[in-house]
Enzyme design. Structure first.
Site, PDB file in Angstrom:
ATOM      1  N   SER A  59       2.357   9.647   2.995  1.00 43.64           N
ATOM      2  CA  SER A  59       2.702  10.909   3.670  1.00 43.64           C
ATOM      3  C   SER A  59       2.293  12.109   2.828  1.00 43.64           C
ATOM      4  O   SER A  59       2.204  12.023   1.593  1.00 43.64           O
ATOM      5  CB  SER A  59       4.205  10.979   3.936  1.00 43.64           C
TER       6      SER A  59
HETATM    7  N1  SAM Z   1       7.047   6.381   3.291  1.00 43.68           N
HETATM    8  C1  SAM Z   1       5.661   6.117   3.115  1.00 43.68           C
HETATM    9  C2  SAM Z   1       5.109   6.553   1.810  1.00 43.68           C
HETATM   10  O1  SAM Z   1       5.853   7.129   1.002  1.00 43.68           O
HETATM   11  O2  SAM Z   1       3.925   6.288   1.575  1.00 43.68           O
HETATM   12  C3  SAM Z   1       4.784   6.608   4.225  1.00 43.68           C
HETATM   13  C4  SAM Z   1       4.901   5.776   5.375  1.00 43.68           C
HETATM   14  S1  SAM Z   1       3.613   5.687   6.527  1.00 43.68           S
HETATM   15  C5  SAM Z   1       3.485   7.332   7.101  1.00 43.68           C
HETATM   16  C6  SAM Z   1       4.541   4.806   7.779  1.00 43.68           C
HETATM   17  C7  SAM Z   1       4.820   3.355   7.440  1.00 43.68           C
HETATM   18  O3  SAM Z   1       5.725   2.826   8.403  1.00 43.68           O
HETATM   19  C8  SAM Z   1       3.570   2.477   7.527  1.00 43.68           C
HETATM   20  O4  SAM Z   1       3.388   1.809   6.302  1.00 43.68           O
HETATM   21  C9  SAM Z   1       3.888   1.502   8.658  1.00 43.68           C
HETATM   22  O5  SAM Z   1       3.337   0.222   8.466  1.00 43.68           O
HETATM   23  C10 SAM Z   1       5.408   1.473   8.619  1.00 43.68           C
HETATM   24  N2  SAM Z   1       6.062   1.035   9.855  1.00 43.68           N
HETATM   25  C11 SAM Z   1       5.786   1.351  11.135  1.00 43.68           C
HETATM   26  N3  SAM Z   1       6.659   0.743  11.966  1.00 43.68           N
HETATM   27  C12 SAM Z   1       7.516   0.037  11.185  1.00 43.68           C
HETATM   28  C13 SAM Z   1       8.638  -0.804  11.435  1.00 43.68           C
HETATM   29  N4  SAM Z   1       9.065  -1.047  12.680  1.00 43.68           N
HETATM   30  N5  SAM Z   1       9.280  -1.367  10.397  1.00 43.68           N
HETATM   31  C14 SAM Z   1       8.857  -1.143   9.114  1.00 43.68           C
HETATM   32  N6  SAM Z   1       7.806  -0.360   8.804  1.00 43.68           N
HETATM   33  C15 SAM Z   1       7.142   0.226   9.822  1.00 43.68           C
END
Ligand code: SAM
Length: 218
Positions: free
Chosen positions: A68
């Site tokens: 992010s």
């Molecule tokens: N918090 C992260 C960081 O500090 O890098 C950024 C996260 S990224 C914008 C969103 C993440 O959410 C992705 O890695 C994606 O695979 C995960 N994601 C999406 N749906 C999800 C779910 N139902 N359960 C767990 N992770 C999920």
């Protein structure tokens, strides 16, 4: 990918500049700014891209996902009002950067990721950096009921609605921060749980996250 763990003056300087940029953009919480100033964001990047690590932008981390934007991380973290010892559930570990920021603030972090490759990488990189959240692999849209309740819940992927299951896993007095909207854009929503079935909701600024994918996400 060639990952290295060296914190040079160039990276240290760039980190300070990033803190200044976030201040200028309106992040006021000194503890959050301190945490941003401390966590080595370039460790989440291939060395070829270290010159991008302290720009205020989201960046691809593989598997179609992104680390992010620092402003977004600071914005969501500020809304959580983390106190030392808070039990925090993060949905969407991604790179692990957000989890490091929460740990710097003294939270006990439970973080869940659905993509195995990202999960595997964070379980190696974060402990190496000295950060030890509890890692989980699975569908975070269901929360992690076996460890509930949580003082704070942060969702770092865009959800079409606020999953009920997550609200149930929040402590009374607890706060959830979640981007809610369609795939194009989401509004940041904060929810304060004031009673078993009583919530105070605030709809804030617009962001663009990768989508929350899961059973309870729709
Ligand atoms: N918090 C992260 C960081 O500090 O890098 C950024 C996260 S990224 C914008 C969103 C993440 O959410 C992705 O890695 C994606 O695979 C995960 N994601 C999406 N749906 C999800 C779910 N139902 N359960 C767990 N992770 C999920």
């Amino acid at each position: 990918m060639a990952y290295r763990f060296i914190d040079n003056y160039r990276e240290k300087g760039a980190r300070k500049q990033l803190v200044d940029i976030l201040k200028q953009k309106g992040i006021e919480d000194e503890d959050v700014l301190k945490a941003i100033g401390k966590v080595q964001r370039h460790y989440f990047f291939d060395e070829t891209f270290w010159n991008q690590a302290y720009r205020d932008i989201a960046f691809p981390i593989g598997e179609g996902q992104t680390i992010s934007q620092p402003y977004t991380v600071a914005y969501q973290t500020q809304l959580l009002h983390i106190k030392k010892g808070d039990k925090v559930l993060e949905i969407g570990t991604g790179s692990g950067y957000q989890a490091c920021i929460l740990l710097e603030l003294g939270a006990n972090v439970y973080t869940i990721e659905r993509q195995e490759k990202l999960y595997e990488r964070t379980t190696q990189v974060l402990p190496y950096m000295g950060y030890k959240p509890q890692f989980f692999l699975g569908d975070g849209s269901k929360g992690i009921p076996e460890h509930a309740p949580y003082d704070k819940i942060i969702v770092t992927a865009g959800a079409p609605l606020v999953p009920d299951t997550l609200l149930k896993q929040l402590n009374i007095g607890g706060i959830m921060v979640i981007p809610v909207g369609d795939e194009q854009s989401q509004k940041m929503v904060t929810i304060l749980k004031i009673g078993e079935n009583d919530y105070e909701k605030h709809v804030l600024d617009t962001f663009r996250f990768v989508p929350l994918v899961g059973d309870k996400a729709w």
